[in-house]
Structure formats: C-alpha cells, structure tokens
Enzyme design. Structure first.
Site, short mmCIF file in Angstrom:
data_model
loop_
_atom_site.label_atom_id
_atom_site.label_comp_id
_atom_site.label_asym_id
_atom_site.label_seq_id
_atom_site.Cartn_x
_atom_site.Cartn_y
_atom_site.Cartn_z
N ASP A 195 -26.06 123.08 116.89
CA ASP A 195 -26.07 122.43 118.20
C ASP A 195 -27.00 121.23 118.23
OD1 ASP A 195 -28.51 123.67 118.03
OD2 ASP A 195 -28.42 124.66 120.00
N GLU A 202 -35.61 128.46 114.05
CA GLU A 202 -34.91 127.56 113.12
C GLU A 202 -35.91 126.65 112.40
OE1 GLU A 202 -30.51 127.07 115.16
OE2 GLU A 202 -32.22 126.01 116.04
N ASP A 227 -42.60 119.40 121.40
CA ASP A 227 -41.65 119.85 122.41
C ASP A 227 -42.00 119.22 123.76
OD1 ASP A 227 -39.71 121.19 123.83
OD2 ASP A 227 -40.80 123.11 123.89
N SER A 229 -40.13 118.14 126.11
CA SER A 229 -39.32 118.63 127.23
C SER A 229 -39.73 120.04 127.65
CB SER A 229 -37.83 118.62 126.85
OG SER A 229 -37.63 119.40 125.67
N ASN A 231 -38.92 122.97 126.59
CA ASN A 231 -37.82 123.92 126.76
C ASN A 231 -37.60 124.80 125.53
OD1 ASN A 231 -36.80 122.11 124.95
ND2 ASN A 231 -34.92 121.66 126.08
N HIS A 348 -28.72 117.72 66.20
CA HIS A 348 -28.32 118.74 65.22
C HIS A 348 -27.19 119.56 65.83
CE1 HIS A 348 -28.70 121.81 62.14
NE2 HIS A 348 -28.94 122.73 63.05
N ASN A 349 -26.16 119.85 65.03
CA ASN A 349 -25.01 120.61 65.55
C ASN A 349 -24.52 119.99 66.86
OD1 ASN A 349 -25.26 122.35 63.39
ND2 ASN A 349 -26.24 123.99 64.56
N GLU A 378 -24.38 114.76 64.26
CA GLU A 378 -23.96 115.54 63.10
C GLU A 378 -22.50 115.99 63.25
OE1 GLU A 378 -25.83 119.02 60.33
OE2 GLU A 378 -25.78 119.42 62.47
N ASP A 380 -20.11 118.63 61.24
CA ASP A 380 -19.90 119.67 60.22
C ASP A 380 -18.40 119.75 59.95
OD1 ASP A 380 -22.56 120.08 60.42
OD2 ASP A 380 -22.47 122.19 60.97
N HIS A 393 -19.29 125.11 63.52
CA HIS A 393 -20.42 125.68 62.80
C HIS A 393 -19.88 126.73 61.85
CE1 HIS A 393 -24.79 127.37 62.88
NE2 HIS A 393 -24.68 126.36 62.06
N GLU A 427 -21.71 116.58 57.27
CA GLU A 427 -21.91 117.74 56.41
C GLU A 427 -20.51 118.12 55.92
OE1 GLU A 427 -23.12 122.42 56.30
OE2 GLU A 427 -23.57 121.27 58.11
N LYS A 478 -22.86 111.99 51.02
CA LYS A 478 -22.98 111.86 49.57
C LYS A 478 -22.24 110.64 49.06
CE LYS A 478 -25.52 115.27 48.11
NZ LYS A 478 -26.74 115.02 47.34
#
Length: 762
Positions: A195, A202, A227, A229, A231, A348-349, A378, A380, A393, A427, A478
């Site tokens: 409201d 609240e 507050d 007002s 109320n 890695h991986n 990497e 693999d 992997h 790899e 390689k």
C-alpha cells in the site's frame, strides 16, 4: 573524533550508527516535497531515476513474457519472466509438483546477453527454434547460462534491448545511487500489503532485511520522529526522511567538516589540501577544480567552484575515491617486452564447469575464462568417435566436448576483453590421425589468428612481446624431434603430472593407446612455434645459451619439491608466482587462490599480462624470496566502517551478521601475514570498527593485499561475506572505499568497506 589517533566514542550494540538528526537533503533521494506517482510506488523510483519508465522495451519487460527455458532436446519448460519495478531484478516462476516456486536473478550479475544460437546449449538443443527467437543470458560467477526462446523474434529483441539498457544505466550509476536503489528494492519487499505505507512492523522487517538488528525502543523513536502525520504509518516524504537517517555517513561528515570549516563547503584550495593529505601524487588546484566539476551536484556551488557534503561523498564513493588506483585499471605497463617477462593469467582443466571427477565439460567454461582475462587455457585432447578429437578429463566421468567446438569458442571469444595473445596448452593423448585433424581445425578455424611461423625469421628463438602478438593465438605442445624418457616412451604434453595420476593413467591406457602416444604428428608439431613443451628436472638454469621458447610444466607437488631442493621455503604460494610466469588455476573453483589470481591480474586493464618486477626479469638476479632482506615498507590499514553488507541467510529474516574484517598479505614467505579486527554484534548495515592493523614488508613489489569480511561465529568457522584483493603497488593511500566482491567474484554493490591506508617506504 575521526582524526589524530583515529578514535571515536563507542556505541552500545543495540544502537547502530544512525544519527537522530535529519541530514541535509541527499542529492540521490527525492526531496520531501516530491509527490509524483513514483513516490507512491517506491519500486518504480529506480526506473524513473534511470529514465526508463516510458521505455517501450522496459514496459514490455515489466508486463512480463512467457519464455521457453531450454535445457536439452526434450526439456523445454515455459516460464513467466517479469522485470521487477526496482529495475534491478527479474522475477520468474516455475512449476513443480504440487507447488509453484518463485525466483529472481539480478541484472548486475549478468555477464552478457547473446542473440541467436550463441551458446553451447542453444547450438545443441535449440535447432527447433529460429535463431531470431532465441537469446542466452550468461551470468558472472558459476551460475549456469539461461537459454531462452521467445514466442516471436520481436519479443526476444525486446528482452535483448531492454536488458542492454538496464545494464548500461546500472553501470553508469554512482555508488550512492546504487545504495538508494538497493534499499528501495528492500523497501518494496518489506511493504507486505503493497500500500506504499510502512507500519512500524514493516519498518522492523526492512531493518532485518538490510542486515541491522536495532533495539525496538531506538527504532520506534526514529520511526516516530519521521511520522509527522502521527498516524503510525510512514508514507511518501516520511519514508524518505527515515531512509535519509538510515543512510547517513557520520564518519564522512566529520572528515568533511575538518577541511571545510564553519561554512560547510569546500573551496578548491581546501579540497586540494585534502587531496595532498590523501597522498594523491601530483595533486594541483586544477585537479581539485576538475573534481568539483565532476562530482558536485549543486549547480550553484559548482559555478562558484565549491563542493558540498553531497559532492564530497559522491567523490569518495566514486572509482577515483576507491582503494584501487584508477590509473591502473587501464593498460599502463610496458607491453613491448618478451613474453617471459610477464606473469600470465592461466587456467587448468579449463573445459570443466565443476568437479574434476564427474563434472560437466563445456565450451562455456572457456568463454568464462576469457571474460576473466585468462590468456593461457588448457585443452586435454583425447581420441574421439568419428575421427573427431574430444576434450575432457581423461579416465574420469567428466563429459566430453569436441575439440573443434573449443577452437571455435577461442576464435569467437578469446579477444573480447583483452587483445593480447592467447596460449592454447595442448595435453595431447591422440594418435597421429586425430592429431592431423587437430592441426587442420586449428588452421582452418583460427586462420590468420594462429601463429604458424616465427615473426622474426632472422631470430626465430627470440620471444616476441604481447604487443607484437596482439589478437594472435599460440600453440603450446611437443615439437619434433620428440623427447623420450628413460624407457623410450614419449612424454605427455602435461610433462610432469602428479606421480599418482601418471601411474593411474599408465595402468588404464590400453596397449594401442600407448602405441599411438609414441608419435607426434608433423602437422601439429609445425604449429608449436614459441611455446615448446619440455620437462623441467630442476629450477636451476640449464647450461648453455638461454632457450626462451622452451616452456617447462610441472605439478604443484613437484614445484614444491624443487623449491625445497633449491633451498627455498616450501610455503611459496604458487598462485602468487615468484619463480614462475604462468600458474594454472581451476577458474571454475572459487576460493582464496582464485581471489589472489584475480587480484594479481586486476590491474593493467585486466589484460591477463602483468610485468614482473625488474629483478625478476634479469637473467642473473640475486633476488632470493627466502632472504629478501630487511623490511622496506610499512603498510598501515585503519579499518573504519562498512556499508550495506549482504545478508547471508535470506531465509532467516532474524539472522544478522556479526562482521569482522581481516587483512591478509601474500608475497614472499616472510611477508605473508594476516591480522583482523574485533567483530561487531548484529549489524551488517553500517558497522564501525576504527581499528588499526600494521604490516612490515620486505618485497612490496610482489605483495597482494586481500581485504576479507566474515560473519563471526563462536561455535563454527566464520562465514564468508565478501572480499577484495589487489596488488600493494596499486593500493591508494588515504581515506578509501573498498568495493566488495562475492565468493565467485561478482560485485556485491553497494557493499563497501571504508578504510584509511598509509604506505611508508624506508
């Protein structure tokens, strides 16, 4: 007083640092007289601030769309997606047996929005839907992509355009605007009956949501003061008055008063005095005048070259007021030196999105690594069906992806963040035939991106620089003639895996696989130009002339063994390399190692290359990380306050964090240390510490500083709240805000630490 010895009187835990006096109107909050429709609907105020309340795309997103979420060829589920009025989040609902669950995701957590079939999921499973109807929302961190299909191409475009506008406006927000938008999103949620009026109950709910447990009597007193007002309800300007009290920063006001004097405005000369005390290098009157023109929000003050408190706070919360040197967020280092002179961000991986045993392999993992500045990934490579090599992997339950799909991801995404070279670390477990296929895919897909011959034919062994290799791809592997170990078997391209893994691999490989692995394809060998894989048997330089194109790889265990044998302390952190150029980390696994890696490469434009200190670039350096000499630098960190720390357990509204701050130092062994503050009870909204931590440093050029916030727990390990890591040489002095990151590296905005930094060189 926040001066001299940096002391201030303490408060009782039940009275958080909220002033009972109304502040001067904050520029990012509407004035109390404001009465437009957005004031009556707090959720829309953020969109109004962004200038998007009338935007057609945003309006369509507010109404919502029924989009198909796609996970597989058969898993297509319709979901209602709707932009929340805060402009920060998207709500969606999913149906599960006997219940309907509601979820949200945040716009600030979006990494990218891709149109069409531009994700692995849509390429594999979206064939039944026209690309024009499809979009992918990719998130920061570990969250999976959201692959969607809209009913029409126009509706898909509305979401693509709308999210782009929201992200752009969010990125352009100041930190104070983010705080305002953030608290209004909670205000909207705390308004249980919607409201646009707030009862005391609240308001108490709001306070718990934003991580502060305030004494009921104290909270009610603040409530009644607003507050007007009378109320028992706050609405409109009364709500803004309450929020204004909540968001006050007394510590910033005190610093401002110290320099502004009785007139409560900073002249350019007074601002210059502050900048000089901050340790800003080269601060001038012109610099102070420019800051006033940039951050002052009051036009009259700006015309008279004056800065108000609002402008001062805007400056301190801006990137220029942050702990990270804003000049270091761009490429500022010399990029013309040989590749070996740089630390290189490496993964890695890379193909894994989760576990190394049974996780999913995905091309998306490569894309995410590239978006984090990774420059060495990497692959693999294993024999696949139909003559096509696959990546996974080996000898685990991880899923497989095609080698060619990974190379396509490299082509499309490798240079979106950084233009500097990418290294593909192969790899290779494939036989000759599929090695030839690998070489063909590399050449055909990458084209001119791929380095296939030395840049300088007269000096083929001389390493080029990152600048010379912009937007180029290097292959690491390689090169013929292949080196063999004692029993004549060719070494794997991951030259020195953990011995346990090597033994397991040999036990599982068939005779046919071992036979194929004894050969290296000339076609693949020819693509290895500057990154020739070799075995490292010691850390000592090999006799003879340097071989800069040779790259030795070794496991973490072997690296520690070598450092012990070399007489160096085994606690050298490999993720903060001293002896190494590339240290490959699991980018998919969050933790302090990745925090440090991110911090190391946070600077220099996050380009993935950071120049080593001069003494590590010299062939005959005398630098010894175990004996770096006496302390050369004193780092003093005064931890002052924090702002809007995230709530850890949103399911338990009464659970409030008890934050403490730890400062951790990583570098050579004698520099590694950590110290922490006391904890503050029940306040994650605006805790105050004002505690000083000091460190003596011997090799400051290698130091990383990690700021960590944790939730203190008396009976179990502390819970992680947020962190930020950066190199000491990029840490600015003076009063600074530290913008915290989550465990997976996403922004926790508007969460910040406020500290004072002093760095003294002896």
């Amino acid at each position: 007083m926040l001066c001299g010895g940096w002391r201030r009187s303490r408060r009782s835990p039940e009275e958080p640092r909220v002033s009972a006096q109304v502040a001067a109107p904050l520029a990012f909050l509407p004035s109390p007289a404001s009465s437009d429709s957005s004031t009556k609907r707090p959720g829309l105020r953020a969109l109004k601030k962004m200038g998007l309340t009338e935007d057609e795309d945003v309006q369509a997103m507010l109404r919502g769309s029924k989009l198909l979420k796609i996970r597989s060829r058969t898993w297509h589920k319709e979901r209602l997606y709707r932009l929340q009025e805060d402009g920060l989040s998207v709500w969606f609902q999913r149906r599960i047996p006997r219940a309907a669950s509601q979820h949200i995701f945040f716009v600030q957590h979006i990494e990218a929005v891709r149109e069409g079939h531009q994700s692995e999921g849509l390429r594999r499973f979206g064939g039944a839907f026209a690309p024009a109807r499809c979009l992918t929302i990719a998130f920061k961190g570990r969250r999976k992509n959201l692959d969607l299909a809209a009913p029409t191409a126009e509706e898909a475009q509305r979401w693509v355009r709308g999210l782009a506008k929201l992200r752009a406006r969010l990125d352009a927000m100041s930190q104070r605007e983010r705080a305002h938008t953030w608290i209004h999103s909670y205000l909207h949620r705390a308004d249980s009956d919607q409201d646009s009026k707030m009862s005391f109950k609240e308001i108490k709910s709001l306070l718990r949501m934003v991580n502060v447990d305030m004494n009921d009597m104290y909270a009610y007193r603040l409530f009644k003061e607003c507050d007007h007002s009378n109320n028992e309800r706050l609405e409109g300007a009364e709500i803004e008055a309450f929020l204004r009290r909540l968001l006050k920063r007394p510590e910033l006001e005190e610093i401002f008063r110290r320099y502004s004097g009785e007139d409560r405005v900073l002249s350019a000369s007074e601002l210059l005095e502050f900048l000089e005390d901050q340790g800003e290098d080269g601060a001038t009157l012109a610099c102070a005048q420019k800051l006033i023109q940039t951050y002052e929000l009051n036009e009259t003050a700006k015309q008279h070259e004056l800065m108000t408190l609002d402008g001062f706070m805007m400056y301190l919360l801006s990137p220029e007021g942050a702990a990270l040197n804003v000049a270091h967020t761009c490429v500022f280092q010399d990029m013309g030196q040989p590749l070996a002179h740089y630390f290189i961000s490496s993964s890695h991986n890379t193909y894994l999105t989760d576990s190394q045993i049974g996780g999913t392999s995905s091309t998306e993992a490569y894309i995410r690594a590239f978006t984090q500045g990774c420059r060495c990934v990497e692959l693999d490579c294993w024999e696949g069906p139909g003559g096509e090599p696959v990546i996974y992997h080996g000898h685990t339950l991880t899923s497989k992806i095609l080698f060619r799909d990974v190379i396509q991801a490299v082509r499309d995404h490798a240079f979106t963040l950084s233009p500097y070279p990418v290294i593909l670390s192969l790899e290779n477990h494939c036989g000759l035939e599929q090695q030839i296929v690998m070489a063909r895919h590399l050449r055909n897909i990458l084209g001119d991106m791929l380095v296939t011959q030395a840049l300088d034919s007269q000096n083929p062994e001389e390493l080029p620089s990152p600048e010379q290799l912009k937007c180029r791809v290097l292959v690491k592997g390689k090169k013929l003639p292949a080196a063999r170990n004692e029993d004549g078997r060719i070494l794997s391209d991951r030259e020195d895996e953990d011995e346990d893994e090597e033994e397991a691999e040999e036990a599982l490989e068939t005779a046919e696989q071992r036979k194929r692995a004894k050969q290296i394809s000339p076609e693949l060998s020819a693509l290895v130009v500057y990154c020739c894989a070799t075995r490292l048997r010691t850390l000592e330089p090999s006799p003879g002339p340097p071989q800069p194109c040779k790259i030795g790889s070794l496991s973490e265990r072997k690296a520690r063994k070598f450092t012990r044998e070399a007489g160096r302390n085994q606690t050298i952190p490999l993720f903060n390399p001293v002896d190494y150029s590339t240290v490959a980390l699991n980018f998919q696994t969050p933790g302090y190692e990745m925090d440090l890696n991110t911090g190391r490469f946070l600077i220099n434009g996050q380009c993935g290359y950071v120049l080593k200190p001069a003494y590590l670039r010299q062939l005959n350096t005398t630098f010894d990380p175990e004996c770096p000499g006496p302390p050369r630098t004193t780092l003093t960190v005064q931890v002052l306050t924090a702002q809007q720390l995230p709530k850890l357990n949103v399911e338990k509204p009464n659970s409030i964090v008890d934050p403490l701050v730890r400062v951790e130092i990583y570098g050579v062994p004698e520099d590694c240390a950590h110290k922490e503050t006391d904890y503050v009870l029940n306040n994650g909204f605006n805790p105050c510490w004002e505690q000083t931590l000091q460190f003596q440093l011997r090799a400051p050029e290698l130091v990383l500083v990690r700021f960590v916030v944790e939730d203190y727990d008396t009976t179990s390990p502390n819970d992680f709240v947020g962190q930020f890591t950066l190199p000491l040489n990029s840490l600015k002095q003076g009063y600074r805000h530290i913008h915290l990151l989550s465990k997976d590296g996403a922004s926790l905005s508007p969460a910040t630490l406020f500290v004072h930094i002093r760095i003294e060189n002896s």
